[in-house]
Design a protein around this motif. Structure first.
Motif, mmCIF file in Angstrom:
data_model
loop_
_atom_site.group_PDB
_atom_site.id
_atom_site.type_symbol
_atom_site.label_atom_id
_atom_site.label_comp_id
_atom_site.label_asym_id
_atom_site.label_seq_id
_atom_site.Cartn_x
_atom_site.Cartn_y
_atom_site.Cartn_z
ATOM 1 N N PHE A 1 0.951 -1.299 0.052
ATOM 2 C CA PHE A 1 0.009 0.096 0.037
ATOM 3 C C PHE A 1 0.863 1.352 0.157
ATOM 4 C CE2 PHE A 1 -2.283 3.395 2.139
ATOM 5 C CZ PHE A 1 -3.539 3.206 1.112
ATOM 6 N N ARG A 2 1.918 1.142 0.784
ATOM 7 C CA ARG A 2 2.768 2.390 0.940
ATOM 8 C C ARG A 2 3.427 2.704 -0.291
ATOM 9 N NH1 ARG A 2 0.660 5.742 4.215
ATOM 10 N NH2 ARG A 2 2.561 6.660 3.401
ATOM 11 N N THR A 3 3.870 1.813 -1.191
ATOM 12 C CA THR A 3 4.477 1.840 -2.464
ATOM 13 C C THR A 3 3.447 2.746 -3.557
ATOM 14 O OG1 THR A 3 5.853 -0.238 -2.337
ATOM 15 C CG2 THR A 3 5.387 0.663 -4.468
ATOM 16 N N ARG A 4 2.157 2.521 -3.314
ATOM 17 C CA ARG A 4 1.140 3.156 -4.150
ATOM 18 C C ARG A 4 1.004 4.505 -3.724
ATOM 19 N NH1 ARG A 4 -1.601 -0.600 -7.222
ATOM 20 N NH2 ARG A 4 -2.531 1.214 -8.240
ATOM 21 N N ILE A 5 0.866 4.645 -2.178
ATOM 22 C CA ILE A 5 0.264 6.021 -1.826
ATOM 23 C C ILE A 5 1.523 6.970 -1.690
ATOM 24 C CG2 ILE A 5 0.631 5.752 0.496
ATOM 25 C CD1 ILE A 5 -2.514 7.026 -0.858
ATOM 26 N N GLU A 6 2.769 6.661 -1.673
ATOM 27 C CA GLU A 6 3.666 7.553 -1.431
ATOM 28 C C GLU A 6 4.146 8.532 -2.767
ATOM 29 O OE1 GLU A 6 7.044 5.058 0.021
ATOM 30 O OE2 GLU A 6 6.200 5.203 2.064
ATOM 31 N N PRO A 7 3.655 7.930 -3.770
ATOM 32 C CA PRO A 7 4.076 9.033 -5.062
ATOM 33 C C PRO A 7 2.940 9.858 -5.186
ATOM 34 C CG PRO A 7 4.556 6.623 -5.625
ATOM 35 C CD PRO A 7 3.874 6.620 -4.257
ATOM 36 N N ILE A 8 1.806 9.706 -4.562
ATOM 37 C CA ILE A 8 0.801 10.718 -4.614
ATOM 38 C C ILE A 8 1.141 11.551 -3.554
ATOM 39 C CG2 ILE A 8 -1.817 11.050 -4.357
ATOM 40 C CD1 ILE A 8 -2.168 8.015 -5.047
ATOM 41 N N ASP A 9 1.465 11.004 -2.284
ATOM 42 C CA ASP A 9 1.800 12.037 -1.415
ATOM 43 C C ASP A 9 3.027 13.003 -1.780
ATOM 44 O OD1 ASP A 9 0.087 10.943 0.505
ATOM 45 O OD2 ASP A 9 1.249 9.788 1.654
ATOM 46 N N GLU A 10 3.779 12.468 -2.526
ATOM 47 C CA GLU A 10 5.008 13.313 -2.976
ATOM 48 C C GLU A 10 4.743 14.698 -3.704
ATOM 49 O OE1 GLU A 10 8.929 13.075 -5.974
ATOM 50 O OE2 GLU A 10 7.715 10.966 -5.321
ATOM 51 N N VAL A 11 3.772 14.459 -4.566
ATOM 52 C CA VAL A 11 3.348 15.316 -5.408
ATOM 53 C C VAL A 11 2.460 16.682 -4.867
ATOM 54 C CG1 VAL A 11 3.801 14.241 -7.753
ATOM 55 C CG2 VAL A 11 1.615 14.003 -6.451
ATOM 56 N N VAL A 12 1.389 16.039 -3.926
ATOM 57 C CA VAL A 12 0.721 16.785 -3.045
ATOM 58 C C VAL A 12 1.469 17.739 -2.186
ATOM 59 C CG1 VAL A 12 -1.080 16.719 -1.536
ATOM 60 C CG2 VAL A 12 -1.183 15.353 -3.329
ATOM 61 N N PHE A 13 2.499 17.006 -1.456
ATOM 62 C CA PHE A 13 3.355 17.911 -0.447
ATOM 63 C C PHE A 13 4.126 18.591 -1.250
ATOM 64 C CE2 PHE A 13 2.854 14.448 2.839
ATOM 65 C CZ PHE A 13 2.311 15.228 3.813
ATOM 66 N N ALA A 14 4.675 18.436 -2.233
ATOM 67 C CA ALA A 14 5.421 19.470 -3.126
ATOM 68 C C ALA A 14 4.643 20.643 -3.541
ATOM 69 C CB ALA A 14 5.746 18.580 -4.206
ATOM 70 N N GLU A 15 3.450 20.338 -3.714
ATOM 71 C CA GLU A 15 2.520 21.718 -4.014
ATOM 72 C C GLU A 15 2.197 22.434 -2.978
ATOM 73 O OE1 GLU A 15 1.541 22.778 -7.003
ATOM 74 O OE2 GLU A 15 2.576 21.210 -8.289
ATOM 75 N N ILE A 16 1.918 21.762 -1.792
ATOM 76 C CA ILE A 16 1.779 22.726 -0.963
ATOM 77 C C ILE A 16 2.950 23.555 -0.423
ATOM 78 C CG2 ILE A 16 1.626 22.205 2.022
ATOM 79 C CD1 ILE A 16 -0.183 19.836 1.335
#
Length: 409
Positions: free
Chosen positions: A179-194
């Motif tokens: 699960f972490r392998t799938r969710i972490e790439p999404i978190d990466e781009v969201v945190f970058a935009e924040i």
């Protein structure tokens, strides 16, 4: 899991408007199909009726700060921060953007060839939600964010994920390496935009949701943390993308089987358009139930229910009551011109203090997109038979993806 709607209907026929189910990893659920019982739940003490705790299956995706997973004071505090972006006047500003995105998508449809409309609606609503939340224009950042979020949406609604949740529970699934392998790439781009937006000097002039949330303050004057922002943005993205896309696909599927309704829509009757949206959400709700975890014993509908049980107002069964909706299985938008939607009998967005924050946004978006479709293309179904309801994780979608053939408008 395979055929939830016929199963719930058989339960009501056999047991009445209140019945109990016991579900793996979830415990005892008490289903309610009586409007008076639903009113007792929606007007009940939020300290007793916990929606956040009952929604724990969503925690791996949304995070602990999500407004959907909080209860009592923390829920109200977070809800206050999220309300301003959905104010009616501000929401109207998004109308032009919604129309532009829908027109671009519709113009790309092949003519006189079979087309599955549901994936097209997913593309439209994803673009709308990304543009309104992040305020991004087309380009590399938009493409990367869109691709990651599309992958995340597929993961949240996939059968293997649903099966894992049912067997293992959300905490074990959320902690797993897969699960972490799938969710972490999404978190990466969201945190970058924040992080990028925190450094912007024009926050006060921007009207995207992220910029507004960065300016929001808790009661003690503190801003939202990056993790809070991430969790709420993921909530808006997931709750505001897949659900609206599915409702749009269902609206077109129903209209295709009722040519008179489609013709009236093409005539530009705005009141009827609103009624079409409401009737679609009544007849084909994307979610069949809402849930509340009891933190104390209560009596509902004359039944004494224990602490720890989950009470479940059943949207599907309430919407199919013949005493409220004559000929309940029939698609008939006119019923909402004859009488308004009832607070405890029309429940696609839940109710009470937990009613979906994006309810008005979703209906506004549906009308904007349907207006474009009705005006730009003439559609006919590939198959004259109605599309069956297919379960996709926790949502209910058109079984063939709303197959259409489009011709020029």
């Amino acid at each position: 899991m395979a055929r939830p709607l016929p199963y719930m209907e058989r339960c009501r026929e056999r047991y009445g408007d209140v019945f109990t189910m016991r579900i793996a990893q979830e415990g005892t659920w008490v289903f309610l199909a009586d409007p008076d019982a639903v009113r007792e739940v929606f007007t009940g003490d939020p300290a007793v009726f916990h929606a956040g705790e009952a929604n724990r299956i969503l925690r791996p995706w949304l995070g602990a700060n999500s407004v959907l997973l909080l209860d009592e004071a923390p829920h109200l505090a977070q809800r206050r921060l999220l309300l301003p972006p959905f104010h009616g006047e501000r929401m109207q500003r998004y109308g032009e953007l919604m129309t532009e995105i829908a027109q671009r998508n519709v113009e790309s449809w092949p003519v006189e060839e079979p087309l599955r409309l549901w994936p097209q609606m997913q593309a439209v609503t994803l673009d709308i939600i990304v543009r309104t939340i992040f305020g991004l224009e087309e380009g590399e950042r938009m493409d990367r964010l869109r691709a990651r979020l599309r992958d995340g949406a597929e993961m949240t609604t996939a059968w293997p994920t649903m099966a894992a949740m049912a067997l293992l529970g959300p905490d074990r699934v959320g902690a797993s390496r897969a699960f972490r392998t799938r969710i972490e790439p999404i978190d990466e781009v969201v945190f970058a935009e924040i992080r990028r937006r925190r450094g912007a000097t024009d926050l006060a002039e921007r009207d995207d949701i992220l910029s507004m949330l960065l300016q929001a303050r808790h009661d003690d004057g503190s801003p939202m943390s990056d993790q809070e922002l991430r969790d709420e943005l993921m909530t808006l993205l997931i709750a505001g993308h897949e659900t609206t896309a599915t409702s749009l696909a269902w609206a077109v599927e129903r209209l295709l089987r009722h040519p008179g309704a489609m013709a009236r829509l093409r005539d530009g009757d705005e009141e009827y358009l609103d009624a079409v949206v409401k009737e679609t959400l009544r007849l084909r709700p994307v979610l069949p139930v809402v849930v509340r975890k009891l933190k104390a014993p209560v009596t509902i509908g004359g039944w004494d229910l224990p602490e720890g049980a989950t009470v479940t107002p059943c949207i599907h069964l309430i919407h199919r009551r013949a005493d409220v909706y004559p000929e309940p299985a029939r698609f008939r938008p006119e019923r909402f011109l004859e009488q308004p939607a009832g607070t405890y009998t029309w429940l696609p967005f839940g109710g009470g203090v937990r009613r979906c924050l994006g309810a008005s946004f979703a209906q506004f978006e549906m009308k904007a997109v349907l207006r474009v479709i009705a005006g730009a293309r003439r559609l006919r179904p590939v198959n004259p038979e109605p599309e069956p309801v297919r379960r996709r994780a926790i949502t209910l979608t058109p079984g063939r993806g709303t197959e259409v053939i489009a011709s020029a408008g």
